[in-house]
Enzyme design. Structure first.
Site, short mmCIF file in Angstrom:
data_model
loop_
_atom_site.label_atom_id
_atom_site.label_comp_id
_atom_site.label_asym_id
_atom_site.label_seq_id
_atom_site.Cartn_x
_atom_site.Cartn_y
_atom_site.Cartn_z
N CYS A 1 2.77 -0.85 4.22
CA CYS A 1 2.50 0.56 3.92
C CYS A 1 2.98 1.45 5.08
CB CYS A 1 1.02 0.75 3.60
SG CYS A 1 0.64 2.33 2.81
N GLU B 1 -1.79 -7.81 0.37
CA GLU B 1 -3.02 -8.53 0.71
C GLU B 1 -4.04 -8.52 -0.43
OE1 GLU B 1 -3.60 -4.32 2.48
OE2 GLU B 1 -1.97 -5.74 2.09
N HIS C 1 0.52 -3.00 -0.91
CA HIS C 1 -0.50 -3.79 -0.21
C HIS C 1 -0.57 -5.20 -0.80
CE1 HIS C 1 -2.53 -0.55 2.13
NE2 HIS C 1 -1.93 0.20 1.22
#
Length: 536
Positions: free
Chosen positions: A382, A510, A508
């Protein structure tokens, strides 16, 4: 059609006892028995959602596919189970009161005096039941945030109390998490905190069926018997929730204590015994790694553990895949200047995470330059992509003073900027790109090799984009845009091929990582760090 069963998880004595991880572990155990689970987090704060809350106070903001900014506990739920959650799986007091006031303004209450009981509690109950009506759900796990005794949580506790009568005794189960501290000077485990917590819970009409006793050691039978006697529960329902070396050990520990047996017995659900082999493998790999890596996470928050919870876990997941331990060294980007950069010389990888605002930006940009020039594997997420574009624009493409307009609105080269469609919107979140968006990956790139495919979908939470005006000039300097939005306007992934491993993404990744299925980009990054560590 089978009736959905509801498990309500509450907490007492102190906050941060691990209700979220306990709820996630309950889901993991029930899933291992073949049941389909879902979750609902009830948060007592008056914010509509945690999107504008300081991550130092509340931890990270977890984003779902549908673009909801939610509590970080939803991340635990998705990492521990196959549940895929939406904005409906996180309900705050802010949303509840917003709904009630809107209904009152529209005349839905027919002139009645609007009160906490029944109007607020009915709204909470409606939401709980509606989420639980999903035909794909066998068990709905509902976690009540906060601590029993807090004023803010009283409407939620009253609502779940009433649901026992509404749904039936055989369809509801109350689990209470409370503290059993060990006092070293007395060499004793003290049960008074859990007794008082249960007393407080019973005073509002909820009698817990199962107690999860948070402690640093296994409770002896005599202590369990005492708790059972004074809290009016069966001895087998007093479960030790012992501190563990890794959160992924918790399902195995709670199973060995008999938690899932107690749950299915009290809810009258027939299942087989769970297969926890994969959990035991994960725990064994974490506890017995073949090697250790050092990854520098360069961010502006001092409490990077909670602020970047999903990132930390995704690195752990990738480490499991490579059978290595990933030791994260948190680096304050505000202090990363000049000679301080040399602290990065001994790490095996550098990661710059997401963030907002100008503070700490220059430190992140310098860390990226150090990673590029010293050929240390770099992963930007990001804001980490935006800072990488700025660094390459300045130091490789010859655009002195290049920057993001978020940092410097007067920069001569606004390589990161708001897109025209975003300008002029009202509200702090008005210009955010939130939730899952498709991305097309360019074949024969780092990203394509990591994913093994060219069409992916990833979750976003950001406002600024790579400015298309300067993209050609940056690409001529060697940067490769290896992932794009389907219409070709927005850069999603960038790489710098003249480097062992240099990649950044605007999304993102994750949020899609689990201990059993690490995200491909994290797996690839940690793999590059392993090669760097070995000098390969």
């Amino acid at each position: 059609m089978r009736q959905t069963k509801f498990i309500f998880v509450t907490g007492g004595v102190i906050s941060s006892l691990g209700k979220g991880l306990s709820s996630a572990s309950i889901g993991a155990l029930l899933e291992a028995r073949g049941l389909r689970v879902s979750f609902l987090k009830l948060d007592p704060y008056l914010n509509v959602d945690p999107g504008t809350m300081n991550p130092l106070q509340h931890g990270e903001v977890y984003v779902t596919d549908d673009g909801a900014e939610t509590d970080l506990d939803l991340g635990h739920y998705e990492r521990f189970t196959h549940a895929r959650l939406t904005r409906e799986n996180n309900l705050t007091s802010g949303r509840v009161y917003e709904t009630v006031i809107q209904r009152e303004r529209e005349g839905d209450y027919l002139g009645a005096t609007v009160q906490v009981i029944p109007h607020v509690t009915d709204t909470i109950k409606e939401h709980i039941v509606s989420v639980g009506k999903n035909p794909e759900t066998d068990v709905q796990i509902v976690e009540v945030g906060g601590t029993v005794g807090d004023i803010e949580s009283l409407p939620f506790l009253e609502a779940i109390r009433q649901l026992k009568a509404d749904l039936g005794r055989q369809n509801t189960l109350y689990i209470h998490v409370a503290l059993v501290p060990y006092i070293p000077s007395a060499k004793e485990l003290k049960t008074k905190p859990v007794q008082h917590s249960v007393k407080e819970l019973r005073s509002i009409g909820i009698a817990p069926d199962i107690l999860l006793c948070r402690t640093d050691r296994f409770l002896p039978r005599s202590v369990k018997a005492k708790i059972a006697l004074f809290c009016d529960v069966e001895e087998e329902a007093v479960i030790t929730a012992k501190d563990v070396d890794t959160v992924y050990e918790l399902p195995v520990t709670l199973h060995n204590e008999g938690l899932d047996d107690a749950i299915v017995q009290r809810l009258n659900i027939w299942t087989g015994q769970p297969n926890l082999d994969r959990w035991e493998h994960v725990v064994s790999t974490i506890k017995n790694p073949e090697d250790r890596l050092r990854i520098a996470m360069v961010g502006k928050y001092t409490d990077l553990t909670e602020s970047y919870k999903s990132l930390n876990e995704a690195l752990t997941h990738a480490g499991i895949a490579h059978e290595v331990a990933v030791d994260i060294e948190y680096v304050d980007s505000d202090k990363l200047e000049g000679s301080a950069l040399e602290t990065l010389s001994t790490v095996d990888g550098i990661l710059v995470p997401h963030g907002f605002g100008s503070r700490g930006a220059e430190g992140k940009i310098q860390a990226i330059q150090y990673a590029r020039e010293h050929e240390i594997p770099y992963f930007g997420i990001c804001y980490g992509l935006q800072c990488a574009v700025v660094e390459i624009a300045r130091n490789v493409a010859g655009m002195a003073g290049a920057n993001s307009t978020e940092i410097d609105p007067k920069t001569p080269y606004p390589v990161i900027d708001l897109m025209p469609g975003q300008l002029g919107r009202a509200g702090t979140g008005g210009t955010m790109r939130l939730g899952a968006y498709p991305c097309r990956v360019v074949p024969d790139t780092l990203a394509a090799r990591a994913y093994g495919r060219t069409e992916v979908s990833e979750r976003h939470r950001h406002r600024y984009e790579v400015n298309p005006t300067f993209r050609k000039r940056i690409e001529e300097a060697g940067l490769v845009v290896s992932g794009m939005s389907p219409d070709g306007t927005l850069a999603e992934i960038i790489e710098f091929p003249d480097h062992p491993w240099f990649l950044a993404c605007q999304f993102h990744p994750e949020f899609h990582s689990t201990p059993f299925d690490p995200h491909p980009l994290f797996r690839a990054f940690v793999g590059a760090a392993v090669r760097h560590h070995k000098g390969a």
